[in-house]
Design a protein around this motif. Structure first.
Motif, PDB file in Angstrom:
ATOM      1  N   SER A  71       2.923  -1.989   7.221  1.00 18.15           N
ATOM      2  CA  SER A  71       4.183  -1.264   7.063  1.00 18.15           C
ATOM      3  C   SER A  71       3.954  -0.023   6.204  1.00 18.15           C
ATOM      4  N   LYS A  73       3.835   2.548   3.289  1.00 18.45           N
ATOM      5  CA  LYS A  73       3.834   2.530   1.827  1.00 18.45           C
ATOM      6  C   LYS A  73       3.809   1.112   1.251  1.00 18.45           C
ATOM      7  N   THR A  74       3.112   0.208   1.908  1.00 19.92           N
ATOM      8  CA  THR A  74       3.074  -1.167   1.419  1.00 19.92           C
ATOM      9  C   THR A  74       1.645  -1.679   1.405  1.00 19.92           C
ATOM     10  N   LEU A  75       1.440  -2.758   0.621  1.00 17.91           N
ATOM     11  CA  LEU A  75       0.162  -3.455   0.547  1.00 17.91           C
ATOM     12  C   LEU A  75       0.275  -4.744   1.345  1.00 17.91           C
ATOM     13  N   GLU A  76      -0.617  -4.915   2.324  1.00 16.43           N
ATOM     14  CA  GLU A  76      -0.584  -6.085   3.183  1.00 16.43           C
ATOM     15  C   GLU A  76      -1.829  -6.933   2.959  1.00 16.43           C
ATOM     16  N   SER A 168      -7.240  -7.140   1.554  1.00 11.90           N
ATOM     17  CA  SER A 168      -6.006  -6.404   1.269  1.00 11.90           C
ATOM     18  C   SER A 168      -6.136  -4.982   1.785  1.00 11.90           C
ATOM     19  N   PHE A 170      -3.913  -1.217   1.987  1.00  9.56           N
ATOM     20  CA  PHE A 170      -2.761  -0.438   1.533  1.00  9.56           C
ATOM     21  C   PHE A 170      -2.557   0.745   2.470  1.00  9.56           C
ATOM     22  N   ASN A 171      -1.323   0.865   2.996  1.00 11.94           N
ATOM     23  CA  ASN A 171      -0.970   1.931   3.928  1.00 11.94           C
ATOM     24  C   ASN A 171      -0.174   3.008   3.191  1.00 11.94           C
ATOM     25  N   THR A 174       3.595   7.232   6.170  1.00  8.17           N
ATOM     26  CA  THR A 174       5.035   6.986   6.368  1.00  8.17           C
ATOM     27  C   THR A 174       5.338   6.344   7.710  1.00  8.17           C
TER      28      THR A 174
END
Length: 684
Positions: A71, A73-76, A168, A170-171, A174
């Motif tokens: 997603s 601006k989130t860390l997955e 992990s 991070f995206n 946007t």
């Protein structure tokens, strides 16, 4: 004094020296040859046993892919992976990623990236035992198809046995991003993989040079070695992967050109053109020399070079014998000019076909016409210089005494018959008939005049099948027309491999069934297998990491120059490195290997280099390097193999003394041409 039959005969000289008889020398040579054959057999069987055990005990790399949706601006966190049995873990990411900018020096610091970190997580203690450094993945949202990037993580030795791997990501973008991820345990240190990859290349070079077995077997053997090395690191490729590595486009191109050349050869037109060249020369040696090398260069540009040389050499050898010319000098010149002429078009030389058929190269607008336009000036100048070098250095050597020359050829073939324990009966019969033919020539002490020689050659060498020649001419013209259409931007469905294949298919339609069967059976399938094995070897070296290591070295060397001089440094470095590599290893694998390095250089944002000058530097490098040594190009190997069959031999070092100076001079000429064309006039 009578000698018993079971005792060896001896030869005594007046100076008192005692030497073994010829029978003993022959037996010693026989035993030494048998011991070498036995040693080769033991080594190959031992390596075969290693290959077999590794392939049997190591499964193919069939790992499950995990799809991760990131997603904005989130860390997955990805699902957990089982604990790897080794300290090294390879992580593969597929998606709209940039396949080049995966290392920090290949991207701008301000450019956004997806950060990837691998964790060793203890589920019972609910804590992280170890985590890796951040791996930066750069995106290419305009790409038309997905790419793959990979990175090897070195894990810390952990005492706990109950941890799992977590990844992990991070995206920072946007927009949501979908990626697929695969974790592969790897038992080999990547640094060791580079060392082993270098050793494989050196072994390939040594085996091709010492010529202990045929080239196709060498390529297959070294490709199997590379696959076994990947198996040792638990990265054994699947059969589907191997099929994709073979390079079907390149093989289609070679197959079509081989059929076309075999069809033209059956008409006798090459023999006729050689006689025509002699007629134009009016018996003058250097004029004939010019016509022969010019014909070789032009033919190599539109036909397969190796097949063309195989047709030209026997006629050239007989022509030199009739005119009492230096046969080896003529053969060396034909090999050199054929190698240069093959670089004029993408369909002449296999190394040029590899470059021209690459999808990345085609996407940059480098077509048949563009290649010919940019390669012609430098190759033409190099040809003129080499011709005058031959004239200056060989004007006193082109004419040889007929008796001495033929006597040396007879002695060489007789020596092969005495020592040739592994020769087949067909090869022995060929040597015997050849010796008989040359002995008849020795009886004639008078050299016939020009008119007599021309009349004899016209009776012996003529077009044997004019109908087949017309059909082959139509097929060859269709092939060239399709290749020219390949240069038109409005026609995007044509590839060079299809041009060659469709032209050969047209010829098979036009000729009768018996000729078609003969043509298909005459294709050198061993050479096609040789090229396919080399492509597999290069792809294995890419997975091992040798290509990235070479790219890093070249990028670091270019970055030391100023921004205004980086293009000039890149041209010089790429041209000279490719030329030197191509002179010691067959230029076909070097073209495939260095093409990947060239693409990497073009995509480096730190360099911002145009692509076309780099491609021309690479193309000139593989063409010029082929003339450096006997192992540099297939043409040189074939030329001197055929010459040996006719009793003319030259050692590797003797060829080196001639090839290296010519290679260095042409390198300087083409370097100057590329620098003027692209650094002064900015032709690109």
């Amino acid at each position: 004094m009578a000698f018993r039959s079971h005792r060896p005969r001896h030869v005594y000289f007046f100076n008192g020296n005692h030497k073994s008889s010829w029978d003993r020398v022959r037996r010693n040579n026989w035993f030494s040859g048998r011991w070498l054959e036995l040693l080769k057999l033991i080594v190959l069987l031992a390596m075969w046993l290693i290959f077999t055990l590794l392939i049997i005990l190591t499964p193919e790399r069939h790992t499950d892919e995990v799809v991760v949706e990131l997603s904005p601006k989130t860390l997955e966190w990805s699902p957990d992976f089982e604990r790897p049995p080794y300290r090294f873990v390879r992580l593969l990411i597929n998606g709209a990623v940039d396949g080049v900018r995966t290392r920090s020096h290949n991207a701008k610091k301000s450019e956004p990236f997806i950060g990837v970190i691998v964790h060793a997580f203890d589920e019972k203690a609910n804590r992280t035992l170890w985590k890796s450094r951040e791996w930066k993945i750069y995106m290419d949202f305009e790409a038309t198809k997905d790419s793959q990037v990979e990175h090897v993580f070195k894990m810390k030795v952990l005492k706990s046995q109950d941890f799992v791997l977590q990844v992990s990501l991070f995206n920072p973008f946007t927009v949501p991003i979908g990626l697929s991820m695969t974790v592969i345990p790897n038992s080999m240190n990547p640094d060791n993989g580079i060392v082993f990859g270098t050793i494989i290349l050196i072994m390939l070079y040594v085996l091709l040079i010492i010529n202990i077995t045929y080239r196709t077997f060498v390529a297959i053997f070294m490709a199997t070695t590379a696959v076994s090395l990947l198996s040792l690191s638990d990265a054994r490729p699947s059969v589907d992967d191997l099929g994709g590595w073979i390079g079907i486009e390149m093989l289609m191109l070679l197959f079509g050109m081989m059929l076309l050349v075999e069809g033209v050869k059956g008409t006798g037109v090459f023999d006729y053109l050689s006689v025509f060249a002699y007629q134009l020369s009016r018996g003058r040696y250097w004029r004939l020399f010019f016509f022969l090398v010019a014909f070789s260069a032009i033919s190599s540009a539109i036909l397969d070079t190796v097949a063309m040389v195989l047709v030209m050499l026997p006629v050239t050898i007989r022509l030199s014998e009739i005119l009492k010319l230096n046969t080896m000098m003529l053969l060396l010149a034909i090999a050199a000019f054929s190698n240069l002429g093959g670089a004029l078009t993408p369909i002449g030389d296999p190394s040029m076909a590899i470059i021209a058929s690459n999808e990345y190269v085609v996407d940059h607008g480098i077509t048949f016409g563009v290649i010919t336009l940019h390669m012609f000036p430098g190759i033409f100048i190099a040809m003129i210089v080499i011709y005058f070098l031959f004239y200056l250095l060989g004007r006193k050597l082109i004419y040889t005494t007929e008796v001495d020359k033929l006597q040396r050829a007879i002695e060489s073939m007789e020596d092969r018959l005495r020592k040739g324990d592994i020769l087949s009966e067909e090869e022995r019969e060929h040597l015997r008939s050849r010796i008989h033919e040359l002995r008849e020539r020795l009886r004639d002490e008078q050299s016939p005049d020009f008119e007599t020689t021309l009349a004899r050659m016209k009776r012996k060498y003529r077009i044997t099948d004019s109908v087949l020649l017309i059909k082959c001419g139509i097929s060859l013209a269709a092939t060239l027309i399709i290749c020219i259409l390949h240069s038109l931007p409005s026609i995007s469905g044509i590839k060079l491999c299809w041009a060659s294949y469709l032209g050969a298919l047209l010829m098979l339609i036009l000729i009768n069934r018996a000729d078609a069967d003969a043509l298909i059976n005459s294709v050198d399938w061993g050479m096609l297998l040789y090229f396919g094995a080399l492509f597999v070897l290069v792809e294995c070296l890419l997975l091992i990491g040798l290509v990235d290591w070479m790219s890093d070295l070249i990028v670091c060397a270019i970055l030391k120059a100023d921004n205004d001089n980086q293009l000039a440094v890149a041209i010089v470095v790429l041209l000279w490195v490719t030329t030197l590599f191509s002179s010691v290893v067959d230029n076909v694998p070097i073209a495939s290997l260095m093409l990947k390095v060239t693409i990497t250089l073009n995509n480096s944002p730190h360099l911002q280099l145009p692509f076309t000058p780099l491609i021309w530097a690479l193309s000139y490098g593989v063409a010029l390097g082929g003339n450096g040594t006997l192992a540099g190009a297939s043409i040189s190997v074939v030329t001197f193999a055929v010459a040996k069959e006719y009793g003319y031999t030259r050692s590797f070092l003797q060829y080196l003394a001639i090839g290296v100076p010519f290679m260095l001079i042409t390198m300087i000429i083409c370097t100057f041409y590329l620098l003027v064309a692209h650094c002064v006039f900015h032709w690109h």
